[in-house]
Motif scaffolding. Structure first.
Motif, PDB file in Angstrom:
ATOM      1  N   GLY A   1       0.795  -1.228   0.000  1.00 34.35           N
ATOM      2  CA  GLY A   1       0.000   0.000   0.000  1.00 34.35           C
ATOM      3  C   GLY A   1       0.823   1.271   0.000  1.00 34.35           C
ATOM      4  N   LYS A   2       2.147   1.155  -0.197  1.00 36.23           N
ATOM      5  CA  LYS A   2       2.977   2.369  -0.260  1.00 36.23           C
ATOM      6  C   LYS A   2       3.736   2.387  -1.575  1.00 36.23           C
ATOM      7  CE  LYS A   2       3.915   3.320   4.583  1.00 36.23           C
ATOM      8  NZ  LYS A   2       4.258   2.180   5.466  1.00 36.23           N
ATOM      9  N   MET A   3       4.003   3.597  -2.044  1.00 35.12           N
ATOM     10  CA  MET A   3       4.769   3.701  -3.273  1.00 35.12           C
ATOM     11  C   MET A   3       6.255   3.655  -2.926  1.00 35.12           C
ATOM     12  SD  MET A   3       4.914   6.688  -6.047  1.00 35.12           S
ATOM     13  CE  MET A   3       3.182   6.953  -6.179  1.00 35.12           C
ATOM     14  N   ILE A   4       6.966   2.701  -3.494  1.00 35.04           N
ATOM     15  CA  ILE A   4       8.384   2.617  -3.150  1.00 35.04           C
ATOM     16  C   ILE A   4       9.275   2.785  -4.368  1.00 35.04           C
ATOM     17  CG2 ILE A   4       8.043   1.209  -1.084  1.00 35.04           C
ATOM     18  CD1 ILE A   4       8.859  -1.180  -2.783  1.00 35.04           C
ATOM     19  N   PHE A   5       8.675   2.970  -5.530  1.00 37.62           N
ATOM     20  CA  PHE A   5       9.493   3.284  -6.692  1.00 37.62           C
ATOM     21  C   PHE A   5       8.671   4.154  -7.613  1.00 37.62           C
ATOM     22  CE2 PHE A   5      10.983   2.745 -11.000  1.00 37.62           C
ATOM     23  CZ  PHE A   5      12.361   2.805 -10.879  1.00 37.62           C
ATOM     24  N   ASP A   6       9.308   5.166  -8.201  1.00 39.44           N
ATOM     25  CA  ASP A   6       8.630   6.000  -9.191  1.00 39.44           C
ATOM     26  C   ASP A   6       9.708   6.540 -10.095  1.00 39.44           C
ATOM     27  OD1 ASP A   6       7.118   7.605 -10.724  1.00 39.44           O
ATOM     28  OD2 ASP A   6       6.349   8.876  -9.099  1.00 39.44           O
ATOM     29  N   GLY A   7       9.774   6.018 -11.316  1.00 39.35           N
ATOM     30  CA  GLY A   7      10.857   6.488 -12.166  1.00 39.35           C
ATOM     31  C   GLY A   7      10.802   5.921 -13.562  1.00 39.35           C
ATOM     32  N   LEU A   8      11.866   6.140 -14.292  1.00 41.12           N
ATOM     33  CA  LEU A   8      11.922   5.686 -15.673  1.00 41.12           C
ATOM     34  C   LEU A   8      12.201   4.192 -15.720  1.00 41.12           C
ATOM     35  CD1 LEU A   8      14.056   8.610 -17.089  1.00 41.12           C
ATOM     36  CD2 LEU A   8      11.597   8.227 -17.367  1.00 41.12           C
ATOM     37  N   PRO A   9      11.743   3.537 -16.787  1.00 43.31           N
ATOM     38  CA  PRO A   9      12.022   2.109 -16.924  1.00 43.31           C
ATOM     39  C   PRO A   9      13.514   1.812 -16.845  1.00 43.31           C
ATOM     40  CG  PRO A   9      10.413   2.799 -18.551  1.00 43.31           C
ATOM     41  CD  PRO A   9      10.863   4.038 -17.861  1.00 43.31           C
ATOM     42  N   ALA A  10      14.301   2.709 -17.362  1.00 42.25           N
ATOM     43  CA  ALA A  10      15.741   2.467 -17.373  1.00 42.25           C
ATOM     44  C   ALA A  10      16.296   2.392 -15.956  1.00 42.25           C
ATOM     45  CB  ALA A  10      16.440   3.577 -18.161  1.00 42.25           C
ATOM     46  N   ASP A  11      15.667   3.121 -15.030  1.00 39.10           N
ATOM     47  CA  ASP A  11      16.161   3.125 -13.655  1.00 39.10           C
ATOM     48  C   ASP A  11      15.625   1.959 -12.838  1.00 39.10           C
ATOM     49  OD1 ASP A  11      17.427   5.442 -14.263  1.00 39.10           O
ATOM     50  OD2 ASP A  11      15.733   6.706 -13.614  1.00 39.10           O
ATOM     51  N   PHE A  12      14.718   1.187 -13.420  1.00 38.13           N
ATOM     52  CA  PHE A  12      14.101   0.086 -12.677  1.00 38.13           C
ATOM     53  C   PHE A  12      15.028  -1.120 -12.708  1.00 38.13           C
ATOM     54  CE2 PHE A  12      11.092  -3.329 -11.862  1.00 38.13           C
ATOM     55  CZ  PHE A  12      10.358  -2.770 -10.832  1.00 38.13           C
ATOM     56  N   ASN A  13      15.871  -1.216 -11.696  1.00 35.81           N
ATOM     57  CA  ASN A  13      16.909  -2.251 -11.720  1.00 35.81           C
ATOM     58  C   ASN A  13      16.587  -3.375 -10.749  1.00 35.81           C
ATOM     59  OD1 ASN A  13      17.207  -0.963  -9.328  1.00 35.81           O
ATOM     60  ND2 ASN A  13      19.048   0.160  -9.935  1.00 35.81           N
ATOM     61  N   LYS A  14      17.579  -4.227 -10.572  1.00 32.27           N
ATOM     62  CA  LYS A  14      17.422  -5.387  -9.700  1.00 32.27           C
ATOM     63  C   LYS A  14      17.007  -4.999  -8.278  1.00 32.27           C
ATOM     64  CE  LYS A  14      18.362  -9.907  -9.038  1.00 32.27           C
ATOM     65  NZ  LYS A  14      17.397 -10.047  -7.943  1.00 32.27           N
ATOM     66  N   GLU A  15      17.623  -3.916  -7.751  1.00 29.31           N
ATOM     67  CA  GLU A  15      17.296  -3.515  -6.378  1.00 29.31           C
ATOM     68  C   GLU A  15      15.831  -3.104  -6.263  1.00 29.31           C
ATOM     69  OE1 GLU A  15      20.834  -1.517  -7.249  1.00 29.31           O
ATOM     70  OE2 GLU A  15      20.774  -3.695  -7.436  1.00 29.31           O
ATOM     71  N   ALA A  16      15.378  -2.312  -7.266  1.00 34.37           N
ATOM     72  CA  ALA A  16      13.977  -1.873  -7.235  1.00 34.37           C
ATOM     73  C   ALA A  16      13.052  -3.076  -7.280  1.00 34.37           C
ATOM     74  CB  ALA A  16      13.704  -0.947  -8.412  1.00 34.37           C
ATOM     75  N   LEU A  17      13.392  -4.023  -8.127  1.00 32.79           N
ATOM     76  CA  LEU A  17      12.579  -5.227  -8.270  1.00 32.79           C
ATOM     77  C   LEU A  17      12.512  -5.986  -6.949  1.00 32.79           C
ATOM     78  CD1 LEU A  17      11.123  -6.843 -10.511  1.00 32.79           C
ATOM     79  CD2 LEU A  17      13.160  -8.268 -10.587  1.00 32.79           C
ATOM     80  N   ASP A  18      13.688  -6.154  -6.316  1.00 33.96           N
ATOM     81  CA  ASP A  18      13.710  -6.872  -5.036  1.00 33.96           C
ATOM     82  C   ASP A  18      12.908  -6.133  -3.985  1.00 33.96           C
ATOM     83  OD1 ASP A  18      15.133  -8.909  -5.972  1.00 33.96           O
ATOM     84  OD2 ASP A  18      17.095  -8.214  -5.257  1.00 33.96           O
ATOM     85  N   ALA A  19      13.003  -4.808  -4.011  1.00 36.86           N
ATOM     86  CA  ALA A  19      12.267  -4.037  -3.019  1.00 36.86           C
ATOM     87  C   ALA A  19      10.769  -4.236  -3.197  1.00 36.86           C
ATOM     88  CB  ALA A  19      12.616  -2.552  -3.147  1.00 36.86           C
TER      89      ALA A  19
END
Lengths: 269, 270, 268
Positions: C222-240
């Motif tokens: 229920g919280k937003m933890i990523f907001d950005g460009l597809p290029a910035d969506f990396n492994k860490e963001a995915l794991d988070a």
């Protein structure tokens, strides 16, 4: 090796375990007691029971052969019976659908309407057609109107209940989609609910028509029109061969009704 | 993936395709329906003079009926007791007798002539409304619960027998073959390979039938076959509307209760 | 412009599903919302058109506050919000054309709706949109006779018939096979730019999100933890987002046709 033999000897085969058996015997015993009570307590003069087969076969003998006299009358009465059933089924549609709508949990406007709808359905269903006929004969006098109203009042509960269930079982998703597009309640009903319940509607109405044909054969016994009137007349005058003809006519009517319903079912559904 | 557009020129109007494609059939059905309704309504003998008296009469009946009177409670109780007894005995007899008739009326285990007999018994007992059967039994064996029991027994044979016969026709045939392969006779095959497959259904059906016999027992009394229906008919006949409405209320209550119990038991079993 | 501020949704007394979301979508951007099942993606989308009643917060579409609208006003606001569903939510027993025209239900009156006498402009629009997505020749077919991809096209056209100012797509490809879901994503992407329409897409498939959208929003609990460009969506963001525990539906490697089976997307 000895142990094994002992084990084999202990293996007594039983169909049910102890608890199940106790419950089964309990139910059996209770049923038996109820039956014994019913047999002993019921107000029956037993010699008549042993004489019943004689009486029934003698009545059967008096009916044979069926008399062809008055066939014209019987045919007209059958036609009247069909008219009563058909008109009543037709009228019921207009009364039962609104009731189904307010008695279905997902479409009812509010709780008061829901309970009103359920009350109408339950009272309609719990009173048998012939009792409704008794009431309407007392109000409107003997005749077809009492018969039609009796069938209508009984059928509202039947069609209303089944349609209500059909409405409750619809797929919610199209309703959601229509609501999301900004459609009003009436439009949601027309687009998302009506098409979904259409097949059920036809099936239920056809089924009820079939039942109503049977039901309207007895209305005449309390004076509410149809073939029952002349059946009662023939019985009252001990015209047993005519009674036999009427009975055969009723079977024919019911079988024709069944044939028509299965034809309609295969055509429409 | 996207097939080539079959229509080169784009249609710019649209009408909902009609429910029935053939216009002749479509309008034909509508015309036939209207003509029938007019004819049926016109040909029925309505006694409008008598009907017009209906509203004041209804007022009199309902004002006479409220409040319902439970004064003659004893009479009411006797009537219901008899209805219960009729329903119980008729269910027992009907359910037991429906088994041989169902076996006779099952195409897969009955030889052709027997099948025809079984089927016709079931068809005939299903064609007649119980009230018609009741009036005949009353004529044959006299007024009273005996006629009611006979009526509802026949009614149960028709209903349970038909469903049971269908059930037998749908049994797993492999079990029958297996029994036959062991050299079992006709009866042994019935008891070991057929009945175990249909009995659970039969118990549920009995509960259902008890419920519908109780309902029917309330009405067969109207033509003199015993039970609460006779009491109701008498009350109506003597313009005792307050007592009649009391009976009606109790009938509704009992039917609801019995429907609830029967539904609960069937849910437990199935 | 769609503007969500401090959006909270709580069912009964249980833990909130959405815990104060803020989101701003402008112009004709295609935004994908990713997150594990139960992260609140679907609830958020449904709060926007009020199929789900938000507990608190504010949602503004082009300046109109949506949260406290009622009755006719709510319906007028919903006309401007198109929605595409995971299960297509078509009127199965009606024709494709009726389904498409149903998108106009918020505009026409009840008589027109019942008799299917829609204005000529609506019918023109319906045909041109259906041609655009390649289903015009099915106009008089029943909706349940179509294949999954075709059905979702009907769903998209129906939403576009509303002349929406924003398009919401709730797992639009989760019930489709991988190839068809690619096509639908491409369609949404190009329609967004053709009609200059902002599109919000809930999606499980991270690879598709990265390929077809311009912005990724990641939700977790229920919280937003990523907001950005597809290029910035990396492994860490995915794991988070997926907590590193729950297996994500897609690896980050660019393989649009790999393992996006329908079965794994069963719940929204």
């Amino acid at each position: 090796m000895v142990d094994h033999a002992q084990q084999l000897a202990d293996r007594i085969w039983q169909r049910y375990d102890r608890k199940t058996r106790l419950i089964r015997y309990g139910i059996l015993l209770a049923t038996l007691m109820v039956v014994v009570w019913a047999v002993r307590d019921i107000d029956i003069f037993w010699p008549w029971v042993w004489d019943a087969p004689n009486q029934i076969s003698s009545l059967g003998a008096r009916m044979w052969p069926p008399s062809p006299a008055g066939l014209n009358n019987i045919f007209n009465a059958l036609l009247e019976t069909v008219h009563i059933a058909t008109l009543a089924t037709f009228l019921t549609i207009f009364l039962a659908l609104p009731v189904a709508y307010i008695a279905a949990q997902n479409t009812t406007p509010n709780r008061a309407c829901l309970w009103l709808g359920r009350f109408i359905l339950v009272s309609s269903r719990s009173v048998n057609t012939i009792i409704w006929a008794l009431l309407f004969v007392a109000i409107f006098g003997p005749g077809v109107l009492a018969g039609i109203l009796a069938i209508v009042f009984r059928s509202i509960g039947f069609i209303g209940k089944l349609m209500g269930e059909a409405i409750e079982e619809i797929d919610r998703k199209p309703v959601e989609a229509m609501e999301a597009s900004g459609a009003s309640k009436a439009k949601v009903i027309v687009y998302a609910i009506v098409p979904q319940v259409m097949p059920a509607f036809f099936a239920i109405v056809i089924l009820r028509w079939d039942i109503n044909i049977r039901e309207s054969t007895v209305l005449g016994l309390v004076g509410a029109g149809g073939i029952g009137v002349i059946l009662q007349g023939a019985i009252d005058t001990f015209a047993w061969p005519t009674v036999a003809t009427i009975l055969i006519a009723i079977i024919a009517l019911v079988l024709v009704g069944e044939a028509i319903t299965s034809l309609l079912r295969s055509k429409v559904l | 993936m996207t097939p080539p557009d079959p229509q080169p020129s784009v249609p710019r109007t649209w009408k909902k395709p009609p429910f029935i494609a053939n216009p002749l059939v479509r309008y034909g059905i509508i015309i036939v329906a209207v003509v029938y309704l007019v004819w049926a309504f016109g040909s029925l003998p309505f006694n409008w003079a008598r009907i017009s008296e209906g509203i004041p009469r209804a007022a009199r009946i309902f004002s006479g009926g409220f409040p319902p009177s439970f004064e003659r409670f004893g009479l009411l109780l006797t009537g219901f007791k008899e209805s219960f007894q009729i329903a119980i005995l008729a269910t027992l007899l009907g359910v037991l007798l429906s088994i041989p008739f169902a076996v006779m009326a099952a195409r897969n285990i009955a030889p052709m002539p027997i099948y025809l007999i079984g089927r016709s018994v079931i068809i005939i007992s299903r064609s007649f409304h119980p009230v018609i059967v009741a009036i005949l039994f009353v004529a044959a064996v006299g007024f009273g619960p005996l006629a009611g029991i006979l009526t509802l027994t026949l009614y149960s044979i028709g209903f349970v027998g038909k469903l049971l016969a269908e059930e037998i026709e749908e049994i797993d045939w492999g079990q029958v073959e297996a029994m036959r392969a062991t050299g079992a006779g006709y009866l042994a095959t019935l008891f070991y390979a057929v009945f175990p497959q249909i009995l659970p259904r039969q118990v549920g059906l009995s509960m259902y039938q008890l419920d519908s016999n109780l309902r029917a027992s309330a009405v067969v009394g109207i033509v003199g076959a015993g039970g609460i229906g006779g009491t109701l008919m008498n009350a109506f006949g003597r313009y005792d509307y307050d007592f009649a409405f009391a009976i009606l209320l109790i009938i509704i209550a009992v039917i609801l209760l019995s429907e609830g119990i029967s539904g609960w038991v069937r849910k437990k079993i199935w | 412009m769609l503007e969500i501020n401090n959006l909270v949704k709580r069912y009964g007394q249980s833990e909130a599903v959405l815990k104060g979301l803020d989101l701003k979508v402008e112009g004709n951007s295609v935004v994908s919302i990713v997150g594990a099942s139960g992260a609140g993606k679907s609830t958020m989308l449904r709060c926007i058109n009020r199929l789900v009643e938000p507990t608190s917060g504010s949602i503004k579409l082009n300046g109109t506050e949506l949260v406290n609208l009622k009755g006719a006003e709510l319906r007028r606001a919903r006309r401007k919000i198109g929605m595409v569903f995971q299960g297509f939510n078509l009127l199965d027993r009606l024709t494709v054309m009726e389904n498409v025209l149903a998108g106009r239900l918020g505009y026409v009156n009840l008589y027109q709706a019942i008799t299917r006498r829609y204005p000529q402009t609506d019918i023109e629009r319906a045909f041109s949109l259906m041609e655009r997505v390649g289903i015009a020749h099915y106009a008089n077919k029943r909706a349940d006779e179509l294949s999954g991809g075709e059905r979702q096209r009907v769903g998209v056209v129906r939403a576009l018939m509303q002349e929406p100012e924003v398009l919401l797509a709730d797992e639009p490809t989760a019930s489709l096979d991988p190839r068809t879901s690619e096509q639908i994503m491409m369609l949404l992407q190009s329609l967004a730019s053709e009609l200059s329409l902002p599109v919000l897409i809930n999606i499980h498939n991270v690879a598709q999100a990265k390929t077809y959208t311009e912005r990724i929003v990641g939700l977790r609990h229920g919280k937003m933890i990523f907001d950005g460009l597809p290029a910035d969506f990396n492994k860490e963001a995915l794991d988070a987002i997926y907590g590193g525990i729950e297996a994500p539906d897609e690896t980050v490697s660019e393989q649009p046709y790999s393992s996006a089976e329908v079965a794994r997307h069963d719940s929204a």
